[in-house]
Design a protein around this motif. Structure first.
Motif, mmCIF file in Angstrom:
data_model
loop_
_atom_site.group_PDB
_atom_site.id
_atom_site.type_symbol
_atom_site.label_atom_id
_atom_site.label_comp_id
_atom_site.label_asym_id
_atom_site.label_seq_id
_atom_site.Cartn_x
_atom_site.Cartn_y
_atom_site.Cartn_z
ATOM 1 N N ALA A 177 -69.673 34.256 -36.719
ATOM 2 C CA ALA A 177 -69.872 33.924 -38.133
ATOM 3 C C ALA A 177 -68.742 34.506 -38.978
ATOM 4 C CB ALA A 177 -71.210 34.471 -38.616
ATOM 5 N N ARG A 178 -68.268 33.704 -39.900
ATOM 6 C CA ARG A 178 -67.295 34.106 -40.920
ATOM 7 C C ARG A 178 -65.923 34.465 -40.357
ATOM 8 N NH1 ARG A 178 -69.317 37.344 -46.188
ATOM 9 N NH2 ARG A 178 -70.711 35.739 -47.036
ATOM 10 N N ALA A 179 -65.825 35.565 -39.642
ATOM 11 C CA ALA A 179 -64.514 36.028 -39.176
ATOM 12 C C ALA A 179 -64.694 36.969 -37.999
ATOM 13 C CB ALA A 179 -63.758 36.744 -40.300
ATOM 14 N N TYR A 180 -63.637 37.044 -37.169
ATOM 15 C CA TYR A 180 -63.689 37.932 -36.005
ATOM 16 C C TYR A 180 -63.327 39.363 -36.379
ATOM 17 C CZ TYR A 180 -59.033 35.839 -36.280
ATOM 18 O OH TYR A 180 -57.848 35.321 -36.732
ATOM 19 N N THR A 181 -62.775 39.578 -37.574
ATOM 20 C CA THR A 181 -62.494 40.930 -38.060
ATOM 21 C C THR A 181 -62.778 40.955 -39.560
ATOM 22 O OG1 THR A 181 -60.151 40.363 -38.415
ATOM 23 C CG2 THR A 181 -60.717 41.449 -36.336
ATOM 24 N N THR A 182 -62.853 42.140 -40.096
ATOM 25 C CA THR A 182 -63.054 42.268 -41.536
ATOM 26 C C THR A 182 -62.492 43.604 -41.993
ATOM 27 O OG1 THR A 182 -64.690 42.335 -43.307
ATOM 28 C CG2 THR A 182 -65.378 43.214 -41.182
ATOM 29 N N ARG A 183 -61.857 43.589 -43.142
ATOM 30 C CA ARG A 183 -61.323 44.841 -43.678
ATOM 31 C C ARG A 183 -62.456 45.753 -44.155
ATOM 32 N NH1 ARG A 183 -55.852 44.922 -44.710
ATOM 33 N NH2 ARG A 183 -54.767 42.963 -44.295
ATOM 34 N N ASN A 184 -63.395 45.141 -44.873
ATOM 35 C CA ASN A 184 -64.530 45.895 -45.385
ATOM 36 C C ASN A 184 -65.813 45.225 -44.912
ATOM 37 O OD1 ASN A 184 -62.994 47.789 -47.113
ATOM 38 N ND2 ASN A 184 -62.506 45.934 -48.268
ATOM 39 N N ILE A 185 -66.664 45.978 -44.236
ATOM 40 C CA ILE A 185 -67.935 45.435 -43.794
ATOM 41 C C ILE A 185 -68.861 45.317 -45.009
ATOM 42 C CG2 ILE A 185 -69.817 45.652 -42.147
ATOM 43 C CD1 ILE A 185 -68.121 47.607 -40.569
ATOM 44 N N THR A 186 -69.518 44.177 -45.127
ATOM 45 C CA THR A 186 -70.451 43.967 -46.221
ATOM 46 C C THR A 186 -71.799 43.532 -45.669
ATOM 47 O OG1 THR A 186 -69.897 41.635 -46.498
ATOM 48 C CG2 THR A 186 -68.562 43.239 -47.729
ATOM 49 N N VAL A 187 -72.816 43.677 -46.501
ATOM 50 C CA VAL A 187 -74.146 43.211 -46.108
ATOM 51 C C VAL A 187 -74.120 41.712 -45.840
ATOM 52 C CG1 VAL A 187 -76.520 42.899 -46.923
ATOM 53 C CG2 VAL A 187 -75.344 45.078 -47.312
ATOM 54 N N GLU A 188 -73.368 40.966 -46.674
ATOM 55 C CA GLU A 188 -73.295 39.511 -46.513
ATOM 56 C C GLU A 188 -72.665 39.130 -45.179
ATOM 57 O OE1 GLU A 188 -73.901 40.641 -50.573
ATOM 58 O OE2 GLU A 188 -72.266 41.187 -49.194
ATOM 59 N N HIS A 189 -71.669 39.880 -44.749
ATOM 60 C CA HIS A 189 -71.019 39.611 -43.464
ATOM 61 C C HIS A 189 -72.006 39.807 -42.320
ATOM 62 C CE1 HIS A 189 -67.653 39.163 -40.703
ATOM 63 N NE2 HIS A 189 -68.001 40.285 -40.096
ATOM 64 N N GLN A 191 -75.342 39.670 -42.562
ATOM 65 C CA GLN A 191 -76.408 38.676 -42.670
ATOM 66 C C GLN A 191 -75.953 37.308 -42.172
ATOM 67 O OE1 GLN A 191 -77.295 39.191 -46.849
ATOM 68 N NE2 GLN A 191 -79.123 40.452 -46.400
ATOM 69 N N ALA A 192 -74.679 36.967 -42.370
ATOM 70 C CA ALA A 192 -74.174 35.679 -41.886
ATOM 71 C C ALA A 192 -74.300 35.580 -40.373
ATOM 72 C CB ALA A 192 -72.716 35.491 -42.313
ATOM 73 N N ALA A 193 -74.122 36.699 -39.681
ATOM 74 C CA ALA A 193 -74.243 36.688 -38.219
ATOM 75 C C ALA A 193 -75.679 36.441 -37.771
ATOM 76 C CB ALA A 193 -73.739 38.011 -37.652
ATOM 77 N N CYS A 194 -76.636 36.657 -38.670
ATOM 78 C CA CYS A 194 -78.046 36.453 -38.324
ATOM 79 C C CYS A 194 -78.502 35.028 -38.596
ATOM 80 C CB CYS A 194 -78.919 37.431 -39.115
ATOM 81 S SG CYS A 194 -78.551 39.175 -38.792
ATOM 82 N N GLU A 195 -77.668 34.241 -39.238
ATOM 83 C CA GLU A 195 -78.049 32.878 -39.577
ATOM 84 C C GLU A 195 -77.775 31.938 -38.403
ATOM 85 O OE1 GLU A 195 -75.703 32.066 -42.993
ATOM 86 O OE2 GLU A 195 -76.787 33.474 -44.296
ATOM 87 N N VAL A 201 -84.688 33.894 -30.436
ATOM 88 C CA VAL A 201 -83.561 34.798 -30.170
ATOM 89 C C VAL A 201 -83.542 35.881 -31.246
ATOM 90 C CG1 VAL A 201 -81.054 35.016 -30.052
ATOM 91 C CG2 VAL A 201 -82.199 33.060 -28.989
ATOM 92 N N SER A 202 -83.571 37.118 -30.829
ATOM 93 C CA SER A 202 -83.625 38.241 -31.776
ATOM 94 C C SER A 202 -82.410 39.152 -31.655
ATOM 95 C CB SER A 202 -84.908 39.055 -31.549
ATOM 96 O OG SER A 202 -84.958 39.541 -30.208
ATOM 97 N N HIS A 203 -81.324 38.617 -31.115
ATOM 98 C CA HIS A 203 -80.072 39.365 -31.002
ATOM 99 C C HIS A 203 -78.930 38.494 -31.520
ATOM 100 C CE1 HIS A 203 -81.509 42.713 -28.353
ATOM 101 N NE2 HIS A 203 -82.440 41.809 -28.075
ATOM 102 N N THR A 204 -77.939 39.134 -32.125
ATOM 103 C CA THR A 204 -76.743 38.423 -32.559
ATOM 104 C C THR A 204 -75.559 39.376 -32.481
ATOM 105 O OG1 THR A 204 -75.797 37.005 -34.287
ATOM 106 C CG2 THR A 204 -76.927 39.002 -35.027
ATOM 107 N N MET A 205 -74.358 38.827 -32.660
ATOM 108 C CA MET A 205 -73.143 39.644 -32.690
ATOM 109 C C MET A 205 -72.485 39.513 -34.054
ATOM 110 S SD MET A 205 -71.209 39.378 -28.990
ATOM 111 C CE MET A 205 -71.179 37.587 -28.814
ATOM 112 N N CYS A 206 -71.999 40.633 -34.574
ATOM 113 C CA CYS A 206 -71.223 40.674 -35.813
ATOM 114 C C CYS A 206 -69.910 41.374 -35.501
ATOM 115 C CB CYS A 206 -71.994 41.425 -36.895
ATOM 116 S SG CYS A 206 -71.118 41.527 -38.470
ATOM 117 N N PHE A 207 -68.803 40.677 -35.709
ATOM 118 C CA PHE A 207 -67.491 41.197 -35.334
ATOM 119 C C PHE A 207 -66.853 41.904 -36.527
ATOM 120 C CE2 PHE A 207 -68.448 38.570 -31.873
ATOM 121 C CZ PHE A 207 -67.577 38.843 -30.834
ATOM 122 N N VAL A 208 -66.380 43.118 -36.291
ATOM 123 C CA VAL A 208 -65.809 43.937 -37.351
ATOM 124 C C VAL A 208 -64.578 44.668 -36.820
ATOM 125 C CG1 VAL A 208 -67.966 44.232 -38.624
ATOM 126 C CG2 VAL A 208 -67.402 45.810 -36.763
#
Length: 725
Positions: A177-189, A191-195, A201-208
């Motif tokens: 979701a959104r991007a494979y990296t991020t300068r600043n982690i945000t709540v929105e970033h 939450q996007a990985a949970c959409e 399925v109760s697991h997801t990945m968020c890349f930071v």
């Protein structure tokens, strides 16, 4: 409650808006930083792919490499992907993809005793339908990608089962979701990985983590995660890895939605921009394949041949990198890339030329000059060979013959040489003649200077007129009126070149088709026959389109079911696109395009799509047109026309939405470009036939002259006087 697996990583483009040497600095700095963070935080995890990156660190900073190895053993530095690096996943040849995996696997198994289950191409600009089969063949059953993103392709879920073909191999795929990296982690970033998760399925990945030009996890990012571990409603954050996520969802894998087909598309301009790197990669790939075939049949191969070929493949695979092959790097970076590809090609060519001549050493002496042909391929070669024999001080005489190993005459036709020198200075000419040679086999033809005396010249099997060339099998090109290609009873309109407005950036961001206005068509000034038989006839057209000069040539060959088309373009356009348009005389219902390692049926929906080597065009009235296009990498199709993308001319490394101002900007692909096509119609138009023809064009015969055993040649007075001076 969704468990969010936080994947700390650093996507590093080793070459893009900087040279590859800058990529090395970024790689080293990022790995040092990642090791420091892991040392300071015992619960932190970090993921890193690409065998190229590990090998460079090992060669440059052994102490840093040992730190990485220690963290890998501790289970906190996680190797993903396993390929040589993240390639363009549409354009390289399938043999190149195989080398990506083999080189990476060999390295990781040697250095770490493992090969990842997860393929990892998070920034590649689309993914060919043959990739699941490639991965499964090498033990990989998981895949992580990001492009195409949500606004570019609708998928049933973020996590799904992916097959390239309905009955083909399957991998479990996750779209970031959104991007494979991020300068600043945000709540929105987060939450996007949970959409978009599948039901159950109760697991997801968020890349930071910092990326592109390096960085990885920062202390600020780590602190943010600790503060928000349980602060986001419905989410539980954990430091984790890609493998841990896939292990967690494995129990529900069989209930995931299924996606069949290619994953497209993103940045369609990358299919065609900066053509020289695409041509260079494909030439080097095919030459390396030929070199390995010759090496395996060489009676005395050099001791270092295997390692030299492997190193050459490493450079070619480096040229596969998605920004490199995609044509989006800065111009100065390509100077290094083309040198690297040239080194690979030259390495392969030297192994080929030396090896074939060592194979030739087995031949006995002969009083006749010989032309030796070696088929360095895994497919038979059945068609015409063109060779320019070195005749020393003799003109080719009308009664001279080519004879095969059984003493039978081989029909031949003389063609103009490539060089432009007086006939009485150097005695050059090209010969065209039909051959059939089995894979990895050699054919030896003799030049018989006596046996044809008094024999009548062979009857021509082609006809040539200023506006029409044809064979006695009724394969023809006609220029009268709108023009036609004829294959027996199957007739098609002549292809036509069209220049189209293209205001897009290098990538063609946010555009999926080229529907700009046609601004010019060719103005042909000269039409003439260059060859008139007996085996081949040709028509050459000279002209221009807008500011670009054109040289086009149609050829027909005796006993061949195709029309050959050669095009040379002196490209001098800006913000324009050159298409070769094939009007369809009846509605086109589908097109069957070549893709790396296979074919794929696609609808004629007008979208720009990548293509590899050939396309098959079945029409509603039963006619079929097949096109071999080894030098073209994209096309679009509507029911009424198919348009092959030849050239684009955006500013290089121009990234929308920047306006593109730049006093020193360079326009893409200026200069000379050559294209080869073969058109097939009727029963001969099959995907199998097209693939065979493309292979022969990619892997030409290796030709050599052999004069061992010949008596001395008497020099003419003119040549003797020149040699004396």
């Amino acid at each position: 409650m969704i468990t969010v697996h936080l994947i700390f990583n650093a996507h590093i483009d080793p070459i893009w808006l900087w040279p590859w040497s800058s990529g090395l600095d970024t790689l080293l700095a990022t790995c040092r930083s990642a090791c420091d963070r892991l040392d300071a935080h015992p619960d932190l995890h970090f993921v890193r792919g690409e065998a190229w990156a590990y090998r460079e660190v090992e060669r440059i900073d052994p102490a840093l490499f040992r730190r990485i190895c220690d963290h890998v053993k501790a289970g906190r530095w996680h190797i993903v992907g396993g390929w040589w690096l993240q390639p363009d996943c549409n354009g390289p040849g399938y043999v190149g993809f195989e080398q990506q995996v083999r080189l990476g696997r060999e390295y990781f198994e040697e250095k770490f005793g493992l090969f990842p289950r997860t393929g990892y191409n998070v920034d590649s600009f689309g993914h060919a339908a043959t990739l699941p089969g490639l991965m499964r063949a090498h033990g990989q059953d998981r895949y992580v990608f990001m492009r195409p993103q949500e606004h570019e392709m609708t998928l049933p879920a973020r996590l799904f089962r992916w097959r390239g073909y309905a009955d083909g191999p399957e991998v479990t795929a996750f779209r970031i979701a959104r991007a494979y990296t991020t300068r600043n982690i945000t709540v929105e970033h987060v939450q996007a990985a949970c959409e978009g998760l599948p039901e159950g399925v109760s697991h997801t990945m968020c890349f930071v983590g910092f990326g592109d030009h390096g960085g990885g996890p920062t202390e600020c990012q780590i602190a943010w995660v600790r503060e928000h571990m349980n602060a986001i409603p419905g989410c539980r954050l954990v430091f984790s890895s890609v493998d841990a996520f896939f292990d967690a969802v494995e129990p529900v894998r069989d209930r995931l939605p299924l996606v069949v087909g290619e994953l497209q598309h993103h940045s369609v301009g990358c299919y065609s921009v900066h053509r020289p790197v695409k041509v260079g990669v494909h030439r080097a790939e095919q030459r390396l394949v030929q070199a390995d075939i010759v090496r395996r049949h060489d009676p005395a191969p050099e001791a270092q041949a295997v390692e030299r070929l492997k190193e050459a493949w490493r450079w070619v695979c480096f040229g596969h990198f998605h920004d490199t092959f995609g044509g989006t790097c800065i111009p100065s970076a390509y100077e290094q890339v083309h040198a690297q590809l040239g080194l690979s090609y030259a390495t392969a060519d030297e192994i080929i030329q030396h090896g074939v001549r060592r194979i030739m050493n087995r031949l006995p002496d002969d009083s006749c000059q010989r032309i030796v042909l070696f088929n360095a391929s895994d497919r038979p070669y059945a068609g015409y060979a063109i060779h320019e024999p070195w005749l020393e001080a003799e003109h080719w005489q009308p009664h001279w013959r080519l004879i095969d190993e059984s003493g039978r005459p081989v029909p031949h036709q003389r063609m103009d040489p490539e060089c432009l020198v007086p006939d009485d200075y150097l005695f050059f000419l090209r010969l065209a003649f039909p051959v059939r040679i089995e894979p990895a086999a050699m054919l030896c033809l003799r030049i018989d200077k006596e046996g044809g005396r008094g024999a009548p010249p062979p009857a021509s099997r082609v006809t040539a007129a200023p506006d029409r060339i044809a064979t006695d099998e009724n394969v023809a090109v006609g220029l009268a009126g709108a023009g036609e290609l004829r294959f027996g009873d199957a007739v098609f309109p002549l292809p036509r070149l069209q220049l189209i407005d293209d205001p897009t950036d290098t990538w063609t961001h946010e555009v999926s088709r080229y529907d700009g206005a046609v601004v010019a068509e060719p103005a042909w000034e000269t039409v003439r026959n260059l060859d008139t038989g007996p085996l081949m006839a040709s028509i050459q057209l000279l002209g221009s389109i807008s500011r670009s000069e054109l040289m086009a040539e149609y050829r027909v060959w005796a006993d061949e079911p195709f029309v050959e088309y050669h095009l040379r373009v002196y490209w001098n356009e800006r913000h324009r696109l050159l298409k070769l348009t094939l009007p369809m005389p009846a509605p086109l219902g589908e097109r069957v395009d070549g893709i790396p390692g296979g074919t794929l049926s696609r609808p004629p929906d007008g979208l720009e799509r990548p293509v590899c080597d050939h396309t098959l065009l079945p029409l509603a009235d039963g006619r079929t047109l097949g096109v071999v296009l080894p030098d073209v990498y994209a096309l679009d199709a509507l029911p009424e026309a198919v348009r092959l993308t030849l050239l684009r001319s955006p500013k290089m490394a121009h990234h929308w939405p920047y306006a593109g101002r730049g006093a020193r900007a360079m326009y893409a692909d200026q200069g000379v470009h050559e294209f080869r096509f073969r058109f097939y119609g009727g029963p001969a138009a099959t995907s199998e036939r097209l693939a065979e023809a493309a292979a022969m064009l990619h892997r030409p015969l290796v030709a050599a002259d052999l004069t061992r055993g010949m008596p001395p040649v008497k020099l003419t007075p003119f040549i003797a006087s020149n040699l004396a001076t």
